[in-house]
Design a protein around this motif. Structure first.
Motif, short mmCIF file in Angstrom:
data_model
loop_
_atom_site.label_atom_id
_atom_site.label_comp_id
_atom_site.label_asym_id
_atom_site.label_seq_id
_atom_site.Cartn_x
_atom_site.Cartn_y
_atom_site.Cartn_z
N ASP A 71 0.83 -1.20 0.00
CA ASP A 71 0.00 0.00 0.00
C ASP A 71 0.87 1.26 0.00
OD1 ASP A 71 -2.70 0.77 -0.02
OD2 ASP A 71 -2.36 1.67 1.97
N LYS A 104 1.93 2.07 -3.61
CA LYS A 104 0.97 1.82 -4.70
C LYS A 104 1.06 2.88 -5.80
CE LYS A 104 -3.21 3.79 -2.60
NZ LYS A 104 -2.93 4.07 -1.19
N ASN A 132 0.67 -3.37 -7.30
CA ASN A 132 0.52 -3.45 -5.84
C ASN A 132 -0.92 -3.60 -5.37
OD1 ASN A 132 3.24 -3.37 -5.59
ND2 ASN A 132 3.34 -1.57 -4.27
N PRO A 133 -1.88 -2.79 -5.88
CA PRO A 133 -3.25 -2.94 -5.36
C PRO A 133 -3.84 -4.35 -5.57
CG PRO A 133 -2.97 -0.81 -6.42
CD PRO A 133 -1.74 -1.61 -6.74
N ALA A 156 -2.26 -6.65 -2.92
CA ALA A 156 -2.72 -6.36 -1.56
C ALA A 156 -4.13 -6.93 -1.36
CB ALA A 156 -2.71 -4.86 -1.30
#
Ligand code: ADP
Length: 396
Positions: A91, A94, A101-102, A105
């Protein structure tokens, strides 16, 4: 031991299930995936249903670990349990890796909910660069930028690590292959006294491309920096660009920052250069039909690859092996030949026949007398993630 590797894209979910037996034997039991995913929880349910139907995994109790090839974490790298700390680290960066990344996650959170009790492991793509000398990681920015995280990280770590290990095996260096295998557990253990050094340059050329220099199996530097859109021209992402270009086009073309970012990540790279497409096959086909922009895109790609190979050749003080991997590197003999052209004086010569015959398989393509040996090694990132996941959960 069954290890599932989950590959999460912004709208896709792909998986591979590996079974590890005794004496390091490993079998790929199943692979699959879904496109246009809107609900990772549902995708995980579907994946488990498929594995049940295939008779591989009856319940989550038959799953001993799940591995994720996470990209970039703030203040976190290596191979670690995929827990709240990993989600916070993803996060935290991101903005730098918005496409990667999102989804990771979110996907990790869904796995935590759906498979409580199954160990989850994150292998960061930056992990392979933990021992790069600091001077090769720094940008010449103000200290506050550096402290905010603006530095070179490097990516494609799983792929280049596989090349480090496999090339060492092909060169008869079991000592270095073992050193690489144990790298994330033991760090860079010293070689035996008197052991010869090994210098390898690994070219991961695919939808996304990077070139890494490695001494004795450990990265000394790589073409990708802060984000995976640096270095070589990528499929539709810009690669290296002078930072002055961004304010310049904002002012002169009247583009917003968001629009500049969109164009740099969606309309640049091979696509931007060629105007034809982001797949090298399409670019090459157009070039063969006389499209000058398409030919230029290929030339820029080759020039950039040679630029980075040259940088590591100098830094390593020579090169024992040059390796091509990933979709472009494995399947395009003409590009490999262009990248290796005119290097005879530096001790690198391809065997033209071997090179043109080899596609999508492992093999050596250098000429008999070539001081630098040249190999094609098919990428095997999922296997690296599965192995590291197993090692991480077994170490506890
Ligand atoms: P990704 O980074 O998406 O994993 P890949 O490693 O699969 O990408 O590489 C994709 C690139 O490899 C594309 O540009 C494609 O043109 C090229 N490629 C893949 N397979 C072939 C092939 N059989 N012949 C020529 N080029 C190929």
């Amino acid at each position: 031991m069954n290890i599932l590797v989950a590959n999460l894209g912004s709208t896709s979910f792909k998986f591979r299930l590996f079974r590890f037996g005794g004496a390091g034997a490993v079998t790929l039991l199943a692979k699959g995936g879904y496109e246009r995913v809107t609900d990772y929880g549902q995708a995980i349910d579907d994946c488990l249903a498929e594995l049940r139907a295939g008779g591989h995994v009856q319940s989550s109790a038959d799953l001993h670990g799940v591995g994720f090839k996470t990209v970039l974490g703030r203040n976190l790298t290596g191979c670690v349990r995929a827990d709240a700390r990993v989600i916070a680290a993803l996060d935290g960066f991101k903005e730098i890796a918005p496409a990667h990344n999102p989804p990771y996650a979110l996907g990790i959170q869904r796995f935590q909910e759906k498979l409580p009790g199954v160990p989850l492991v994150a292998l960061f793509e930056t992990a392979f660069y933990q021992w790069v000398p600091e001077a090769a990681t720094r940008y010449a920015v103000p200290q506050a930028w550096h402290e905010a995280g603006v530095r070179r990280y490097g990516f494609h770590g799983a792929s280049h690590k596989f090349v480090a290990e496999r090339s060492a095996e092909l060169l008869g260096r079991a000592d270095i292959a073992e050193r690489v295998r144990q790298l994330y557990q033991n760090g860079p253990v010293p070689l035996a006294a008197g052991a010869r050094p090994l210098r390898v340059i690994s070219c991961h050329l695919g939808g996304s491309s990077s070139i890494t220099g490695m001494r004795d199996g450990i990265a000394i530097g790589t073409s990708m920096g802060l984000s995976p859109q640096s270095g070589l021209p990528q499929n539709n992402r810009v690669g290296d660009l002078d930072s002055a270009a961004v304010p310049f086009v904002m002012k002169t073309l009247g583009l917003s920052l968001a629009e500049v970012e969109r164009q740099m990540t969606k309309e640049s790279g091979l696509l931007g250069l060629s105007g034809v497409g982001n797949d090298l096959r399409d670019v090459r086909a157009a070039a063969q039909q006389g499209n000058a922009r398409a030919q230029l895109a290929l030339d820029v790609f080759v020039q950039s690859a040679r630029h980075w190979i040259g940088a590591f050749l100098l830094e390593l003080g020579g090169c024992d092996a040059l390796v091509f991997t990933a979709g472009i590197g494995e399947n395009n003999p003409d590009l490999r030949a262009a990248i290796c052209a005119n290097l005879g004086d530096l001790g690198l010569q391809l065997d033209a026949a071997k090179n043109s015959a080899l596609r999508g398989a492992e093999g050596e393509i250098s000429a008999a007398g070539s001081r630098t040996r040249v190999f094609v090694i098919p990428a095997n990132e999922e296997l690296v993630v599965a192995r590291e996941t197993l090692r991480c959960i077994s170490a506890r």
